[in-house]
Design a protein around this motif. Sequence first.
Motif, PDB file in Angstrom:
ATOM      1  N   GLY A  24      83.512  57.147  42.151  1.00  0.00           N
ATOM      2  CA  GLY A  24      83.501  55.988  43.028  1.00  0.00           C
ATOM      3  C   GLY A  24      82.140  55.365  43.239  1.00  0.00           C
ATOM      4  N   THR A  25      81.083  55.934  42.696  1.00  0.00           N
ATOM      5  CA  THR A  25      79.740  55.381  42.863  1.00  0.00           C
ATOM      6  C   THR A  25      79.616  54.064  42.107  1.00  0.00           C
ATOM      7  N   ARG A  26      79.133  53.043  42.808  1.00  0.00           N
ATOM      8  CA  ARG A  26      78.952  51.734  42.185  1.00  0.00           C
ATOM      9  C   ARG A  26      77.667  51.716  41.368  1.00  0.00           C
ATOM     10  N   VAL A  27      77.752  51.142  40.189  1.00  0.00           N
ATOM     11  CA  VAL A  27      76.593  50.976  39.316  1.00  0.00           C
ATOM     12  C   VAL A  27      76.431  49.492  39.030  1.00  0.00           C
ATOM     13  N   GLY A  28      75.255  48.970  39.334  1.00  0.00           N
ATOM     14  CA  GLY A  28      74.990  47.565  39.068  1.00  0.00           C
ATOM     15  C   GLY A  28      74.346  47.359  37.708  1.00  0.00           C
ATOM     16  N   ARG A  29      74.478  46.182  37.183  1.00  0.00           N
ATOM     17  CA  ARG A  29      73.840  45.855  35.911  1.00  0.00           C
ATOM     18  C   ARG A  29      72.333  46.088  36.022  1.00  0.00           C
ATOM     19  N   GLY A  30      71.792  46.838  35.063  1.00  0.00           N
ATOM     20  CA  GLY A  30      70.364  47.131  35.067  1.00  0.00           C
ATOM     21  C   GLY A  30      69.990  48.392  35.817  1.00  0.00           C
ATOM     22  N   ASP A  31      70.941  48.991  36.561  1.00  0.00           N
ATOM     23  CA  ASP A  31      70.643  50.234  37.272  1.00  0.00           C
ATOM     24  C   ASP A  31      70.348  51.359  36.280  1.00  0.00           C
ATOM     25  N   ARG A  32      69.463  52.228  36.678  1.00  0.00           N
ATOM     26  CA  ARG A  32      69.231  53.451  35.904  1.00  0.00           C
ATOM     27  C   ARG A  32      70.255  54.494  36.353  1.00  0.00           C
ATOM     28  N   VAL A  33      70.887  55.146  35.394  1.00  0.00           N
ATOM     29  CA  VAL A  33      71.837  56.212  35.696  1.00  0.00           C
ATOM     30  C   VAL A  33      71.338  57.475  34.995  1.00  0.00           C
ATOM     31  N   THR A  34      71.037  58.486  35.786  1.00  0.00           N
ATOM     32  CA  THR A  34      70.414  59.707  35.281  1.00  0.00           C
ATOM     33  C   THR A  34      71.359  60.877  35.429  1.00  0.00           C
ATOM     34  N   TYR A  35      71.656  61.551  34.318  1.00  0.00           N
ATOM     35  CA  TYR A  35      72.365  62.828  34.436  1.00  0.00           C
ATOM     36  C   TYR A  35      71.330  63.927  34.366  1.00  0.00           C
ATOM     37  N   PHE A  36      71.619  65.055  34.986  1.00  0.00           N
ATOM     38  CA  PHE A  36      70.580  65.996  35.412  1.00  0.00           C
ATOM     39  C   PHE A  36      70.913  67.423  34.977  1.00  0.00           C
ATOM     40  N   PRO A  37      70.656  67.793  33.712  1.00  0.00           N
ATOM     41  CA  PRO A  37      70.994  69.145  33.251  1.00  0.00           C
ATOM     42  C   PRO A  37      70.375  70.266  34.080  1.00  0.00           C
ATOM     43  N   TYR A  38      69.145  70.082  34.557  1.00  0.00           N
ATOM     44  CA  TYR A  38      68.509  71.130  35.360  1.00  0.00           C
ATOM     45  C   TYR A  38      69.325  71.405  36.619  1.00  0.00           C
ATOM     46  N   GLY A  39      69.690  70.348  37.323  1.00  0.00           N
ATOM     47  CA  GLY A  39      70.474  70.523  38.537  1.00  0.00           C
ATOM     48  C   GLY A  39      71.883  71.003  38.257  1.00  0.00           C
ATOM     49  N   MET A  40      72.484  70.524  37.162  1.00  0.00           N
ATOM     50  CA  MET A  40      73.851  70.924  36.821  1.00  0.00           C
ATOM     51  C   MET A  40      73.929  72.421  36.553  1.00  0.00           C
ATOM     52  N   GLY A  41      72.868  72.979  35.980  1.00  0.00           N
ATOM     53  CA  GLY A  41      72.844  74.409  35.718  1.00  0.00           C
ATOM     54  C   GLY A  41      72.793  75.253  36.974  1.00  0.00           C
ATOM     55  N   ARG A  42      72.519  74.621  38.102  1.00  0.00           N
ATOM     56  CA  ARG A  42      72.411  75.335  39.374  1.00  0.00           C
ATOM     57  C   ARG A  42      73.516  74.960  40.353  1.00  0.00           C
ATOM     58  N   MET A  43      74.527  74.240  39.895  1.00  0.00           N
ATOM     59  CA  MET A  43      75.624  73.825  40.761  1.00  0.00           C
ATOM     60  C   MET A  43      76.689  74.913  40.835  1.00  0.00           C
ATOM     61  N   GLU A  44      76.934  75.439  42.029  1.00  0.00           N
ATOM     62  CA  GLU A  44      77.998  76.433  42.201  1.00  0.00           C
ATOM     63  C   GLU A  44      79.357  75.837  41.887  1.00  0.00           C
TER      64      GLU A  44
END
Length: 502
Positions: free
Chosen positions: A381-401
């Motif tokens: 449901g997160t809105r993304v606007g044209r030109g927004d940076r969208v970052t996926y985060f392997p470091y954090g994902m590895g620490r998600m319970e």
Amino acid sequence: MLPLLTCCLFLLYSLYHVFAAAGSSSSHQYAPRSYPVVGCLVDFYWNRRRLLGWYTGLLAASPSRTIVVDRLGARRTVVTANPANVEHMLRGNFGNYPKGKPFTDVLGDLLGGGIFNVDGERWYAQRKLMSHEFSARVLRRVVGAALEREARAGLVPALDAAAASGAVVDMQELLRQFAFNVICRVSLGAKDPGCIELALPLSRLAAAFDAAAAISARRGAAPVAAAWKVKRALGVGSERQLRDELKVIHDAIMEFIRGSREKRPAGRDRDDLLSRMAAAGYPDEAIRDMMVSFIMAGRDTTSSALTWFFWLMTLHRDVEREVRDEVNACMRDHQEGFGVDLECSRKMRVLHAALCETMRLYPPVAWDSKHAAEDDVLPDGTRVGRGDRVTYFPYGMGRMESIWGADACEFKPRRWLTLHPDGVSPFKYPVFQAGPRTCLGKEMAFAQMKFVASAVLHQFDLRPVAEDTPVFVPLLTAHMAGGLKVTVRRRPPQQHNGTCAI
């Protein structure tokens, strides 16, 4: 410039306290504190030296595992550790999430028009050409031979010497030198019979890559992008150093390209990437940019993962014993002690699990960003606007319970041995990206890491000099602050029958 910076910081500090009385624009504890005009710039500034931990904590507290970082002086950034969002970006709506101009601006001076810095047809054409570099035949014939030669010439002798003298060795630096030499052999054909030598020592070229990558990474992490752009326009400070180091890199590779084109023996069939790009009609500058991208990726990622792997082995001797037992069973040459070959390495389940677990906790690339071509809405449901940076985060994902369970922050390689036969989803474990941009060099990376791990663990015991937990530094590729200083002890020869027992 310093007085101006001081004034800006004083203004931000004042604004922080003015708007703090009015309250944050978001009442959620998991969102960065944000205020009118400046957004979350103040929080970002105070946490700029611990962004990994800050982002991980915010994401873990967020019900959607997504946060929005909106600050003065930078474009709106969506940071996510939500696998559904990652799949949407990297596969479901792939066309809407290219690298984008903001990314290519930061890395354009270093990577030019290489595969990691382009989108669309240019990316597709280079990927198609590069895919040959990772065929099983090339892995066996070219990569395997390069690993053997570099182990014989540098890695094993260096550890032997340290064991004999009692000297301290920096494993991170040794692994980076090894990986750099291997990738130069594979991509340039450097040091191979019938190929010209680089005009300067590989150590000087490697130092130039180090400096250029560090400065380029600091561009991306700058609170205000205008700061480095002004320095580049004026040719001062770190931007002047970057220009000088890039000249070293570009001049060396261009000279090598031209010399290789002129001096290659007539009729000789060469199979390195440089030769195939030249045969495909690419101009010298395009070949240079591809070489830079290839060397950057092939050198720093594997050496980063191996550095953390060897450190974790010193903490988890039970895992080290299991890995060593598997290595000893699979070693094909106990007399000289070099690493396992490609076929045997594919059967090493315990070592593979330990490497995967290492990269889960200490991924060579801590985060990766795309820029939305058009407005979008992520699956959460997160809105993304044209030109927004969208970052996926392997470091954090590895620490998600929510992804890995209550023991997410613990080093437990056995979790990989109990997975479904199809393994873990690449969108939960995007260490090698996923979707159309999945890393072509994944198998090559594992082959190299298993070779080095087996060569070292079969012959040597490593003991860290310091007892403190090292600091993970997320530049373009992550590294261990201060390196991994160890003492080395040679292990007694192992008996085996020359066959793989797995």
